[in-house]
Design a protein around this motif. Sequence first.
Motif, PDB file in Angstrom:
ATOM      1  N   PRO A 147       0.823  -1.213   0.000  1.00 33.10           N
ATOM      2  CA  PRO A 147       0.000   0.000   0.000  1.00 33.10           C
ATOM      3  C   PRO A 147       0.861   1.269   0.000  1.00 33.10           C
ATOM      4  CG  PRO A 147      -0.735  -1.543   1.693  1.00 33.10           C
ATOM      5  CD  PRO A 147       0.566  -2.067   1.149  1.00 33.10           C
ATOM      6  N   GLN A 148       0.340   2.268  -0.667  1.00 34.87           N
ATOM      7  CA  GLN A 148       1.041   3.555  -0.742  1.00 34.87           C
ATOM      8  C   GLN A 148       0.401   4.548   0.217  1.00 34.87           C
ATOM      9  OE1 GLN A 148       2.458   5.038  -4.563  1.00 34.87           O
ATOM     10  NE2 GLN A 148       1.357   6.920  -4.133  1.00 34.87           N
ATOM     11  N   ILE A 149       1.251   5.219   0.988  1.00 39.42           N
ATOM     12  CA  ILE A 149       0.792   6.190   1.976  1.00 39.42           C
ATOM     13  C   ILE A 149       1.359   7.550   1.631  1.00 39.42           C
ATOM     14  CG2 ILE A 149       0.853   6.842   4.425  1.00 39.42           C
ATOM     15  CD1 ILE A 149      -0.771   4.245   3.760  1.00 39.42           C
ATOM     16  N   VAL A 150       0.513   8.555   1.657  1.00 37.30           N
ATOM     17  CA  VAL A 150       0.969   9.943   1.545  1.00 37.30           C
ATOM     18  C   VAL A 150       1.145  10.464   2.962  1.00 37.30           C
ATOM     19  CG1 VAL A 150       0.261  12.292   0.954  1.00 37.30           C
ATOM     20  CG2 VAL A 150       0.018  10.462  -0.721  1.00 37.30           C
ATOM     21  N   MET A 151       2.328  10.988   3.225  1.00 38.36           N
ATOM     22  CA  MET A 151       2.615  11.582   4.531  1.00 38.36           C
ATOM     23  C   MET A 151       2.715  13.084   4.343  1.00 38.36           C
ATOM     24  SD  MET A 151       5.758  10.921   7.196  1.00 38.36           S
ATOM     25  CE  MET A 151       5.141   9.329   7.766  1.00 38.36           C
ATOM     26  N   LEU A 152       1.820  13.798   4.999  1.00 42.57           N
ATOM     27  CA  LEU A 152       1.833  15.255   4.983  1.00 42.57           C
ATOM     28  C   LEU A 152       2.509  15.728   6.259  1.00 42.57           C
ATOM     29  CD1 LEU A 152      -1.847  15.912   3.828  1.00 42.57           C
ATOM     30  CD2 LEU A 152       0.202  15.650   2.402  1.00 42.57           C
ATOM     31  N   VAL A 153       3.634  16.420   6.116  1.00 45.50           N
ATOM     32  CA  VAL A 153       4.398  16.901   7.263  1.00 45.50           C
ATOM     33  C   VAL A 153       4.162  18.394   7.394  1.00 45.50           C
ATOM     34  CG1 VAL A 153       6.686  17.123   8.298  1.00 45.50           C
ATOM     35  CG2 VAL A 153       6.117  15.079   6.960  1.00 45.50           C
ATOM     36  N   GLY A 154       3.671  18.801   8.544  1.00 44.35           N
ATOM     37  CA  GLY A 154       3.231  20.170   8.757  1.00 44.35           C
ATOM     38  C   GLY A 154       4.306  21.171   9.115  1.00 44.35           C
ATOM     39  N   SER A 155       5.532  20.899   8.757  1.00 47.85           N
ATOM     40  CA  SER A 155       6.604  21.867   8.982  1.00 47.85           C
ATOM     41  C   SER A 155       7.511  21.882   7.758  1.00 47.85           C
ATOM     42  CB  SER A 155       7.414  21.502  10.220  1.00 47.85           C
ATOM     43  OG  SER A 155       8.481  22.419  10.386  1.00 47.85           O
ATOM     44  N   LEU A 156       7.902  23.062   7.337  1.00 43.73           N
ATOM     45  CA  LEU A 156       8.828  23.190   6.221  1.00 43.73           C
ATOM     46  C   LEU A 156      10.283  23.224   6.681  1.00 43.73           C
ATOM     47  CD1 LEU A 156       6.919  25.900   4.141  1.00 43.73           C
ATOM     48  CD2 LEU A 156       6.839  23.410   3.881  1.00 43.73           C
ATOM     49  N   ARG A 157      10.494  23.420   7.968  1.00 44.71           N
ATOM     50  CA  ARG A 157      11.840  23.560   8.514  1.00 44.71           C
ATOM     51  C   ARG A 157      12.601  22.241   8.407  1.00 44.71           C
ATOM     52  NH1 ARG A 157      14.076  23.240  13.645  1.00 44.71           N
ATOM     53  NH2 ARG A 157      12.074  22.667  14.537  1.00 44.71           N
ATOM     54  N   LYS A 158      13.807  22.306   7.863  1.00 44.79           N
ATOM     55  CA  LYS A 158      14.622  21.118   7.617  1.00 44.79           C
ATOM     56  C   LYS A 158      14.856  20.296   8.888  1.00 44.79           C
ATOM     57  CE  LYS A 158      18.864  19.868   5.227  1.00 44.79           C
ATOM     58  NZ  LYS A 158      20.039  20.371   4.535  1.00 44.79           N
ATOM     59  N   GLU A 159      15.124  20.943  10.003  1.00 46.84           N
ATOM     60  CA  GLU A 159      15.429  20.248  11.255  1.00 46.84           C
ATOM     61  C   GLU A 159      14.216  20.127  12.184  1.00 46.84           C
ATOM     62  OE1 GLU A 159      18.286  18.591  12.018  1.00 46.84           O
ATOM     63  OE2 GLU A 159      18.789  19.042   9.924  1.00 46.84           O
ATOM     64  N   SER A 160      13.047  20.255  11.651  1.00 48.53           N
ATOM     65  CA  SER A 160      11.817  20.136  12.433  1.00 48.53           C
ATOM     66  C   SER A 160      11.732  18.776  13.125  1.00 48.53           C
ATOM     67  CB  SER A 160      10.623  20.305  11.491  1.00 48.53           C
ATOM     68  OG  SER A 160       9.458  19.716  12.009  1.00 48.53           O
ATOM     69  N   ILE A 161      11.292  18.783  14.387  1.00 49.08           N
ATOM     70  CA  ILE A 161      11.132  17.495  15.064  1.00 49.08           C
ATOM     71  C   ILE A 161      10.018  16.673  14.422  1.00 49.08           C
ATOM     72  CG2 ILE A 161      12.148  18.177  17.262  1.00 49.08           C
ATOM     73  CD1 ILE A 161       9.360  18.531  18.387  1.00 49.08           C
ATOM     74  N   ILE A 195       0.388  25.236   7.083  1.00 50.35           N
ATOM     75  CA  ILE A 195       0.869  24.400   5.970  1.00 50.35           C
ATOM     76  C   ILE A 195      -0.090  23.248   5.727  1.00 50.35           C
ATOM     77  CG2 ILE A 195       2.764  22.861   5.280  1.00 50.35           C
ATOM     78  CD1 ILE A 195       4.453  24.798   7.226  1.00 50.35           C
ATOM     79  N   ILE A 196      -0.525  22.602   6.803  1.00 47.79           N
ATOM     80  CA  ILE A 196      -1.461  21.477   6.676  1.00 47.79           C
ATOM     81  C   ILE A 196      -2.823  21.960   6.202  1.00 47.79           C
ATOM     82  CG2 ILE A 196      -2.726  19.706   7.966  1.00 47.79           C
ATOM     83  CD1 ILE A 196       0.197  18.961   7.412  1.00 47.79           C
ATOM     84  N   VAL A 197      -3.319  23.017   6.789  1.00 48.50           N
ATOM     85  CA  VAL A 197      -4.627  23.550   6.380  1.00 48.50           C
ATOM     86  C   VAL A 197      -4.594  23.924   4.904  1.00 48.50           C
ATOM     87  CG1 VAL A 197      -6.323  25.381   6.754  1.00 48.50           C
ATOM     88  CG2 VAL A 197      -5.174  24.324   8.718  1.00 48.50           C
ATOM     89  N   ASN A 198      -3.527  24.576   4.475  1.00 49.72           N
ATOM     90  CA  ASN A 198      -3.397  24.976   3.075  1.00 49.72           C
ATOM     91  C   ASN A 198      -3.371  23.752   2.146  1.00 49.72           C
ATOM     92  OD1 ASN A 198      -3.034  27.152   1.147  1.00 49.72           O
ATOM     93  ND2 ASN A 198      -0.910  26.463   0.949  1.00 49.72           N
TER      94      ASN A 198
END
Length: 180
Positions: A2-16, A83-86
């Motif tokens: 199965p393929q999963i789309v992961m939406l990550v709500g931070s654009l910062r490279k070192e985001s936790i 970012i997520i809402v957008n």
Amino acid sequence: MPQIVMLVGSLRKESINRKLGHALRQRMADRFDFVVPDLDLPLYNEDLWADPPAGVTALKQAVEAADGIIVVTPEYNRMTTPIIVNAIDWANRPYGKNSFAGKPAATIGASPGAQGTAVAQNLLRNLMMIPGMHVMGNPEVYLTVKDDFFDAEGGFANERTVAFVDKWIAAFESWVGRFS
């Protein structure tokens, strides 16, 4: 697989939460293929549908091809991130072309604060139901991240965390299976 789309709500490279997404993908690599779309999109503007941005088209195509959605969210001001809402705004439009409809989905997130991302995820789950995602309600995972949370390879450093997250992973796998 199965393929999963992961939406990550931070654009910062070192985001936790970006690191959390990486650790999750490591733990789930034998169960799912992952697509992590770039969410550095312009703010939603209906006028742009005449010539949609390439990132929006890529996001919609990834979501449409996915068997499930994972949203990894930080908590900003007791909310999920803009970012997520957008991304949700873009992918569930234009009218009649909702890419999220019927997709099984789940939320997870991390914060240095004691509450983790509890409030953000609660609000986010409600938002995700509006475009018709089937949102997994339990188990809930709100992780508090300290300096030693991730190991040198980007995985989870603590075995208790691994066991806790693995229960969420098993529940998500079962949830996705219910809709395939």
